[in-house]
Design a protein around this motif. Structure first.
Motif, PDB file in Angstrom:
ATOM      1  N   UNK A   1       0.835  -1.200   0.000  1.00 33.13           N
ATOM      2  CA  UNK A   1       0.000   0.000   0.000  1.00 33.13           C
ATOM      3  C   UNK A   1       0.868   1.249   0.000  1.00 33.13           C
ATOM      4  N   UNK A   2       0.403   2.248  -0.720  1.00 30.94           N
ATOM      5  CA  UNK A   2       1.004   3.580  -0.728  1.00 30.94           C
ATOM      6  C   UNK A   2       0.148   4.484   0.147  1.00 30.94           C
TER       7      UNK A   2
ATOM      8  N   UNK B   1       4.858  -7.987   3.343  1.00 32.27           N
ATOM      9  CA  UNK B   1       4.019  -6.797   3.241  1.00 32.27           C
ATOM     10  C   UNK B   1       4.914  -5.593   3.028  1.00 32.27           C
ATOM     11  N   UNK B   2       4.385  -4.593   2.290  1.00 32.19           N
ATOM     12  CA  UNK B   2       5.194  -3.427   1.934  1.00 32.19           C
ATOM     13  C   UNK B   2       4.350  -2.158   2.069  1.00 32.19           C
ATOM     14  N   UNK B   3       4.960  -1.137   2.660  1.00 32.77           N
ATOM     15  CA  UNK B   3       4.294   0.158   2.813  1.00 32.77           C
ATOM     16  C   UNK B   3       5.208   1.262   2.310  1.00 32.77           C
ATOM     17  N   UNK B   4       4.645   2.190   1.566  1.00 34.59           N
ATOM     18  CA  UNK B   4       5.337   3.425   1.207  1.00 34.59           C
ATOM     19  C   UNK B   4       4.634   4.576   1.913  1.00 34.59           C
ATOM     20  N   UNK B   5       5.416   5.440   2.552  1.00 38.16           N
ATOM     21  CA  UNK B   5       4.874   6.609   3.238  1.00 38.16           C
ATOM     22  C   UNK B   5       5.471   7.862   2.614  1.00 38.16           C
TER      23      UNK B   5
ATOM     24  N   UNK C   1      -3.849   0.948  -5.094  1.00 33.71           N
ATOM     25  CA  UNK C   1      -3.278   0.579  -3.793  1.00 33.71           C
ATOM     26  C   UNK C   1      -2.830   1.817  -3.014  1.00 33.71           C
ATOM     27  N   UNK C   2      -3.320   2.995  -3.394  1.00 36.56           N
ATOM     28  CA  UNK C   2      -2.899   4.235  -2.734  1.00 36.56           C
ATOM     29  C   UNK C   2      -4.044   4.841  -1.938  1.00 36.56           C
TER      30      UNK C   2
END
Length: 565
Positions: free
Chosen positions: A122-123, A260-264, A326-327
């Motif tokens: 998720x972004x 799992x992956x997150x962009x902040x 996914x944002x």
């Protein structure tokens, strides 16, 4: 190779982390057009990373040519996307609370949590000050992640441990390992192994925090890739926007090692829509594929010299649809009711001696620009030197003038002695002068820069201390709400750095009106840069337009230029 029994059917097979399609030749163009497609010569099939977005696109594009069991497999794999979209559309009252947290989330934070909870990647495109770090902590804690890796700017490495301490619920015990500055990469690799071993022996989650510049370097880079991570968080993920950069390419490999992956980031596209490619290559290569050349050809319009310059963008509706699949977007103005703030400009005039140096340098610079006798990179260096003159120093004359220094003293003298204050600067010598002024007024001085890490001591103090902050060090992930007064001794050219520095003071946690003071030398580059940033313009181009000429700058030139100090 698997045989295709029915020439009108496409057969799907899962293989490790990929999904393969065996099909008749007539489906070639359809399959090739699905993002992330790669022809596997050995298996004689098309292959994709098996993500939710790939599953959904396969179901939409070739569902009628699949057996029911294959279609059901795709639908099951894509159900997280459907749930995430429902979270976006839900009314505020229908958003459930976060299961386990120390302090109750705001509605937009709870919505962001459930959005990310339903996805493997998720972004979180949330503006500064909207609490995206808390959302990330909630995802890590409630997702029962045993191994968490946070990659962030160097200035934020020491901030993340306090974020977990601040937001994780009571009873949450983790082995936190901040690989901060002052250690070699080899030493950081040993710390990583030690933290993982201790966490395993104590049956605790392990949280490792490292900066972008260190993460990919051997032997630390190999040590990180040698482990499987339950969650990888990229804080200020726009730092990997350059697809060919070492950090960006490394993160693409790292994404394959993370469940799992997150962009902040509040600015996923700081310079152009093309900036999202590197970030999404880490998050989900099935959305925009793994070829930057194809990505550019699809979404950019080229022209100019050899038809290689980006002149515009195309297929933006399609790009937005893929981006927001996914944002989750949160804008500060829509969700927060923060105290008021106001900007004040304080001017000084350069002395005759300082002005003589400035005028000669400015005249030579503008003449070279008009006659096109200067390159873009050299123009940036000379603009930096003009800024140094207004600050009262250049390499040849360290103590050229003290006009702005005296202006700083005047402003500080008017502020209550018990009030802490932040002073933003661009150059090390500016920080030296801020220190001298603070000490001269009987105030303690701390510093947050490439050479000093005094933020914690300043935050712990109860006095009216001064914190000197190098603007690029204090722009991301730093909480400066202890102060209500912020002074800009000098400014950089980056609009992003400027706006992030503003948001470090005026953000959640600030309970009083905020006052910003900008110190500006009259009739100089100071005024042009300040006005450009306040009007959200490109500062470098605004200065050049003042002399009736323009140079072509590559994206990021103004941000990546090394300061002479």
């Amino acid at each position: 190779m698997e045989a295709i029994k029915n020439t009108d059917r496409i057969v799907l097979r899962r293989h490790e982390a990929t999904i393969r399609a065996f099909s008749p030749f007539r489906f070639k163009d359809v399959l090739k057009g699905i993002s992330g497609a790669r022809w596997n010569r050995d298996a004689r099939c098309w292959e994709w990373p098996f993500t939710g977005t790939v599953a959904r696109e396969l179901a939409e594009r070739i569902g009628t040519f699949l057996d029911m069991k294959d279609l059901e497999m795709l639908i099951a794999h894509a159900k997280g996307l459907i749930a995430a979209e429902q979270v976006k559309r839900a009314a505020d009252g229908d958003v459930p609370p976060v299961p386990s947290e120390k302090t109750r989330s705001w509605t937009h934070q709870a919505r962001a949590y459930w959005f990310a909870h339903n996805l493997r990647a998720a972004m979180l495109s949330m503006d500064m000050g909207t609490g995206k770090s808390k959302v990330a902590v909630n995802v890590a804690v409630n997702g029962r992640c045993s191994t968490v890796l946070v990659i962030c700017p160097l200035s934020v490495v020491d901030v993340w441990p306090s974020e977990f301490e601040k937001h994780a619920p009571a009873g949450y015990a983790a082995e936190v390992c901040a690989l901060n500055d002052g250690r070699t990469v080899a030493e950081k690799a040993k710390m990583l192994y030690r933290a993982l071993a201790v966490g395993k022996s104590r049956n605790r989650p392990v949280i490792v925090i490292v900066n972008y510049e260190s993460a990919w370097r051997p032997p630390l880079g190999e040590a990180i890739l040698a482990n499987r991570w339950d969650l990888v968080i990229l804080d200020e993920s726009h730092r990997i926007k350059a697809p060919g950069g070492k950090a960006s390419m490394y993160c693409a490999r790292l994404g394959l090692k993370a469940d799992r992956r997150l962009c902040l980031t509040g600015t996923p596209m700081p310079h152009s829509p093309l900036d999202i490619y590197g970030q999404y290559r880490f998050l989900d290569p099935g959305i925009f594929g793994t070829s930057f050349a194809r990505f550019k050809a699809r979404y950019a319009v080229f022209g100019g010299f050899h038809n290689k310059q980006v002149k515009g963008y195309q297929n933006q509706a399609e790009m937005n649809k893929r981006f927001y699949s996914i944002a989750f977007r949160v804008e500060k103005a829509d969700v927060l009711d923060l105290p008021e703030f106001n900007h004040n400009v304080r001017y000084c005039e350069l002395s005759a001696a300082t002005w003589k140096v400035y005028a000669e340098m400015e005249h030579a610079f503008y003449t070279e620009v008009k006659d096109r006798q200067i390159s873009a990179s050299n123009a940036l260096v000379k603009l930096l030197r003009l800024q140094q003159v207004t600050s009262g120093h250049i390499e040849e004359i360290p103590n050229l003038g003290f006009e702005k220094t005296r202006l700083l003293q005047d402003v500080l003298e008017d502020l209550p002695m018990e009030e802490p204050c932040v002073v933003f600067c661009r150059f090390d010598r500016d920080l030296d002068r801020v220190r001298d002024v603070a000490h001269g007024l009987g105030r303690e001085y701390y510093e947050l820069s490439g050479r000093a890490r005094g933020l914690g001591a300043w935050q712990a103090s109860k006095k009216g201390d001064v914190l000197g902050v190098q603007i690029r060090s204090g722009g991301v992930g730093v909480d400066l709400t202890r102060a209500r007064y912020a002074i800009y001794y000098s400014l950089g050219f980056s609009l992003g750095d400027y706006e992030q520095s503003l948001a470090r003071v005026h953000r959640p946690g600030q309970t009083r009106p905020v006052f910003y003071y900008h110190l500006v030398a009259k009739n100089t580059v100071d005024q042009k840069v300040y006005l450009a940033l306040r009007e959200r313009k490109d500062a470098v181009q605004a200065v050049l337009e003042g002399c009736g000429a323009a140079l072509t700058f590559e994206a990021g030139d103004a941000n990546n230029n090394n300061d002479p100090d």
